[in-house]
Write a protein that holds these residues in place. Structure first.
Motif, short mmCIF file in Angstrom:
data_model
loop_
_atom_site.label_atom_id
_atom_site.label_comp_id
_atom_site.label_asym_id
_atom_site.label_seq_id
_atom_site.Cartn_x
_atom_site.Cartn_y
_atom_site.Cartn_z
N GLY A 41 -126.73 -75.67 106.17
CA GLY A 41 -125.87 -75.36 107.30
C GLY A 41 -124.44 -75.05 106.91
N CYS A 42 -123.79 -76.00 106.25
CA CYS A 42 -122.41 -75.75 105.80
C CYS A 42 -122.39 -74.65 104.73
CB CYS A 42 -121.79 -77.03 105.26
SG CYS A 42 -121.46 -78.28 106.53
N ARG A 51 -122.82 -84.90 109.89
CA ARG A 51 -122.57 -83.53 109.43
C ARG A 51 -121.09 -83.21 109.40
NH1 ARG A 51 -119.78 -79.88 109.20
NH2 ARG A 51 -119.99 -77.71 109.81
N THR A 66 -130.20 -73.43 116.65
CA THR A 66 -129.76 -72.04 116.54
C THR A 66 -129.20 -71.53 117.86
OG1 THR A 66 -131.31 -71.51 114.75
CG2 THR A 66 -130.53 -69.68 116.10
N LEU A 111 -129.65 -80.56 105.28
CA LEU A 111 -129.03 -80.07 106.50
C LEU A 111 -127.63 -79.53 106.21
CD1 LEU A 111 -129.06 -81.83 109.94
CD2 LEU A 111 -126.89 -81.15 108.94
N GLY A 133 -135.24 -76.80 115.23
CA GLY A 133 -134.33 -75.92 114.50
C GLY A 133 -133.87 -74.74 115.33
N ILE A 191 -132.47 -76.92 109.14
CA ILE A 191 -132.85 -78.17 109.80
C ILE A 191 -134.37 -78.29 109.88
CG2 ILE A 191 -132.86 -79.34 112.03
CD1 ILE A 191 -129.96 -78.38 112.38
N ILE A 247 -125.80 -73.30 118.60
CA ILE A 247 -124.70 -72.80 117.76
C ILE A 247 -124.29 -71.40 118.19
CG2 ILE A 247 -124.06 -72.09 115.42
CD1 ILE A 247 -125.77 -74.37 114.36
N TRP A 290 -128.66 -72.30 109.90
CA TRP A 290 -128.61 -73.71 110.30
C TRP A 290 -129.97 -74.16 110.82
CZ3 TRP A 290 -125.89 -77.96 109.82
CH2 TRP A 290 -124.52 -77.89 109.54
N SER A 323 -124.14 -71.97 104.84
CA SER A 323 -124.09 -70.69 105.55
C SER A 323 -122.67 -70.38 106.01
CB SER A 323 -125.04 -70.71 106.74
OG SER A 323 -124.59 -71.57 107.78
N ALA A 329 -126.04 -69.25 112.59
CA ALA A 329 -126.84 -70.17 113.40
C ALA A 329 -128.30 -70.20 112.96
CB ALA A 329 -126.76 -69.76 114.87
#
Length: 265
Positions: free
Chosen positions: A22-23, A215, A197, A18, A193, A49, A200, A45, A25, A42
């Protein structure tokens, strides 16, 4: 290795993925300009997920988030005695994920700070620290100013994270309830997921859209140890605790409560 509980392996690797996707991106977007606009961040992310859930769901249920674990313990049948251990696995996985990203993007991070005259650990270095921990409003790769801070007050940021996490948990409860005949079944992970998106895309420009204490806190701790010092915990005052830990936990309980009293099939 056989002595390590499968649920620990699932939560560790799931949360690692995750954070990695995510981070990662955010690292790619801020440090290299690879992503254009919040939606591209997003969607990575969301897909990350979904991938983590598909890979680890059979091992641990793929909570990957203390807000999910606490809410399941409060509103479902998850054993309360296992909450602390699940959260520890999630925190550990998120920390390792941040460390791996620092190794991969270390040179790009150094160049970004040099080009933008950012001194790590000094005021304004939230512009680079944001690739790990979160800040409100979203710095967007720039130091926060009085003008930009006016876009998001601390109490609105708290409320935003509560609402966003409540919606996420409501979706999780409804899509995983076997009594819901309209549940997406094989597409459950994808639905969760895509919900992330959507959230975010809407809330990311304001609070960076946390919804997950592991997170945020683990990467934030890593960034503090990696040279940013007190900055990650000082930029928003107590916001690191209230907005990015307490608000998601409260939002998770709220979302689970809404499911229990209004949506339970």
């Amino acid at each position: 290795m056989q002595k390590i509980p499968k649920w620990f392996i699932g939560e560790f690797f799931g949360t690692f993925l995750l954070v990695f996707f995510g981070c990662g991106s955010i690292c790619a977007a801020v440090l290299t300009g690879a992503q254009v606009g919040v939606f591209q961040v997003a969607i990575v992310w969301g897909l990350g997920i979904a991938t983590a859930i598909y890979l680890t769901g059979a091992l641990s249920g793929a909570h990957l988030n203390p807000a999910v674990t606490v809410s399941l313990a409060a509103w479902s049948h998850f054993p309360r005695g296992r909450v602390v251990a699940y959260v520890a696995a999630q925190m550990f996985g998120a920390f390792v994920g941040a460390a791996v990203l620092y190794f991969i993007f270390g040179d790009a991070l150094t160049v970004f700070e040099k080009v933008n005259h950012i001194v790590r650990g000094q005021p304004g270095s939230e512009a680079s620290a944001m690739v790990f921990g979160e800040f409100f409003p979203n710095p967007g790769g720039h130091p926060l100013t009085e003008e930009t801070r006016a876009r998001m007050s601390s109490w609105r940021a708290f409320g935003t994270e509560v609402i966003g996490t409540a919606i996420l948990l409501l979706v999780i409860f409804c899509t995983t309830d076997e009594r819901n005949v309209a549940r997406p079944q094989v597409l459950t992970a994808a639905t969760i997921g895509l919900t992330v998106t959507l959230l975010i895309s809407l809330l990311g420009p304001l609070t960076m859209a946390c919804f997950n204490p592991a997170r945020d806190l683990s990467p934030r701790l890593f960034s503090s140890l990696a040279g940013w010092g007190a900055v990650p915990f000082a930029v928003n005052g107590w916001g690191w605790l209230t907005v990015y830990i307490l608000a998601p936990l409260a939002g998770g309980l709220l979302g689970g409560g809404i499911y229990r009293f209004f949506f339970r099939y």
